[in-house]
Design an enzyme around this catalytic site. Structure first.
Site, short mmCIF file in Angstrom:
data_model
loop_
_atom_site.label_atom_id
_atom_site.label_comp_id
_atom_site.label_asym_id
_atom_site.label_seq_id
_atom_site.Cartn_x
_atom_site.Cartn_y
_atom_site.Cartn_z
N THR A 117 -71.80 11.24 -15.87
CA THR A 117 -71.68 12.59 -15.33
C THR A 117 -70.83 13.48 -16.23
OG1 THR A 117 -70.68 13.87 -13.51
CG2 THR A 117 -69.75 11.72 -13.91
N TYR A 141 -63.74 10.27 -8.89
CA TYR A 141 -65.17 10.05 -9.13
C TYR A 141 -65.47 10.09 -10.63
CZ TYR A 141 -70.05 11.26 -9.83
OH TYR A 141 -71.34 11.29 -10.31
N1 UFG Z 1 -71.25 25.97 -4.18
C1 UFG Z 1 -71.06 27.00 -3.28
N2 UFG Z 1 -71.22 26.72 -1.95
C2 UFG Z 1 -71.58 25.49 -1.50
C3 UFG Z 1 -71.79 24.46 -2.43
C4 UFG Z 1 -71.61 24.74 -3.76
O1 UFG Z 1 -70.73 28.12 -3.64
O2 UFG Z 1 -71.69 25.31 -0.28
C5 UFG Z 1 -71.08 26.25 -5.60
C6 UFG Z 1 -69.99 25.42 -6.23
O3 UFG Z 1 -68.75 26.06 -6.15
C7 UFG Z 1 -70.50 25.28 -7.67
C8 UFG Z 1 -72.01 25.36 -7.55
O4 UFG Z 1 -72.27 25.92 -6.27
O5 UFG Z 1 -70.09 26.38 -8.41
C9 UFG Z 1 -72.66 24.00 -7.62
O6 UFG Z 1 -72.00 23.13 -6.70
P1 UFG Z 1 -72.57 21.69 -6.35
O7 UFG Z 1 -71.66 21.13 -5.29
O8 UFG Z 1 -74.02 21.78 -6.08
O9 UFG Z 1 -72.40 20.89 -7.69
P2 UFG Z 1 -71.08 20.63 -8.55
O10 UFG Z 1 -71.21 21.48 -9.77
O11 UFG Z 1 -69.84 20.78 -7.78
O12 UFG Z 1 -71.19 19.08 -8.77
C10 UFG Z 1 -71.97 18.52 -9.78
C11 UFG Z 1 -72.42 17.13 -9.38
C12 UFG Z 1 -71.25 16.20 -9.25
C13 UFG Z 1 -70.43 16.24 -10.47
C14 UFG Z 1 -70.01 17.65 -10.74
C15 UFG Z 1 -69.21 17.77 -12.00
O13 UFG Z 1 -73.11 17.20 -8.17
O14 UFG Z 1 -71.71 14.88 -9.05
O15 UFG Z 1 -71.17 18.46 -10.91
O16 UFG Z 1 -68.31 18.83 -11.85
F1 UFG Z 1 -69.32 15.49 -10.34
#
Ligand code: UFG
Length: 325
Positions: A117, A141
């Protein structure tokens, strides 16, 4: 037909990899404890229910199928949970991977594709992350995945077990034929939550932060279609079969999209404006995570084919409507 053991083969990315393996002429054997995976997602080969930490069960399955290689997806992947319960993540993700590597060595299996990741990088110090970016995870993680990458290097040196670690950015979308898709419980990812809100099946989406140093104030991520990810795993496997050395590669598109751009794209695809509220930042979210994805493309001739936002969203929307009916 060559058999490939797919740990976590009933999960989101693992099940798409099983389909891609079958399309490429392999028999995928899914090894999954079904804690987060779904039996119905295993459609292209047998499902062997088991836990990586159950070494006897794992050894019995490996002895039965004698796989030519392993794709290793099985892991817990909730960043927030990992902060509150690090032991769960180190036990399952690290100790489970150690059991897998030792079982592989004991049975003479010397090829592995590992699901890593971009969370292994931690807070970015460059705008675009290439593989030489320092690895300094900011949560257990990401740390657990980095520990496994470290073990892989040591197992290669000691036991000639070759491994390709693929550091995903944001996996998204669903099978283009609508057969499988993203099915997390609880769901934390942006696109399924936003689509669920658009469909009236979930609460309005909370946009996490509008004061980031980005053009529209919302976070930027590099979304890659799960089918492209799955195909990349098959390319990595085939490279290992042809003698490729161990390595670690980013899997992304190199294109960043903000949360607001995702919401706009959803409106264009579905014709529905996503109900949303603007909320506070979520702890631990970097403003921008975008891959330099050139290394994997150069090494293996793979290109993302389905990772434009409309295709990602259309496939996820099709999946949501299918599962809702
Ligand atoms: N977001 C929102 N509202 C929500 C969910 C997400 O605004 O309800 C935003 C988050 O702040 C982020 C973007 O949408 O900016 C994407 O969020 P996700 O939760 O879909 O994905 P992440 O970027 O947080 O997570 C991904 C992978 C993880 C990994 C991570 C690394 O899913 O497994 O990238 O930072 F660890």
């Amino acid at each position: 037909m060559k058999t490939i053991l797919v740990t976590g083969g009933a999960g989101y990315i693992g099940s798409h990899a099983c389909k891609a393996l079958a399309t490429a002429g392999y028999l995928p054997v899914a090894y999954d404890n079904l804690v987060y995976g779904h039996e119905r997602a295993v459609q292209w080969g047998p499902l062997e229910r088991g836990d990586l930490l159950d070494r006897d069960r794992l050894a019995a399955v490996v002895a039965q199928y004698r796989p030519a290689a392993v794709m290793h997806f099985a892991a817990y992947a909730y960043v927030g949970e990992s902060v509150g319960d690090p032991g769960k993540y180190y036990h399952n993700n690290v100790t489970g991977s150690l059991a897998l590597l030792q079982t592989m060595c004991a049975h003479g299996i010397d090829k592995l594709v590992f699901s890593s990741t971009c969370a292994t990088y931690g807070n970015p110090v460059h705008a675009v992350l290439d593989e030489s970016h320092p690895q300094a995870p900011i949560n257990p993680y990401g740390q657990s995945k980095l520990m496994v990458e470290t073990m892989l290097r040591d197992f290669d040196r000691a036991h000639a077990l070759r491994a390709i670690a693929l550091r995903y950015f944001n996996a998204a979308g669903a099978d283009l034929e609508g057969v499988i898709g993203e099915d997390h419980d609880p769901e934390t990812h942006l696109i399924p939550l936003a689509l669920g809100a658009a469909a009236g099946k979930r609460e309005p989406l909370a946009v996490f932060g509008t004061d980031y140093p980005t053009a529209d104030g919302t976070c930027i991520r590099d979304y890659i279609h799960v089918q492209d990810l799955a195909d990349a795993h098959v390319s990595a496997l085939q490279a290992l079969e042809q003698g490729a050395p161990s390595g670690a590669y980013n899997l992304g598109t190199g294109e960043g999209r903000s949360v607001k751009e995702v919401l706009d794209a959803i409106e264009k695809v579905t014709g529905i404006s996503v109900p949303h509220v603007f909320g506070d930042r979520r702890e631990g979210d970097p403003a921008r995570l975008v891959a330099d994805a050139a290394l994997f493309q150069r090494a293996f001739g793979w290109r993302p084919q389905h990772s434009d936002l409309p295709t990602i969203i259309r496939s996820a929307w099709q999946w949501l409507n299918r599962t809702a009916s």
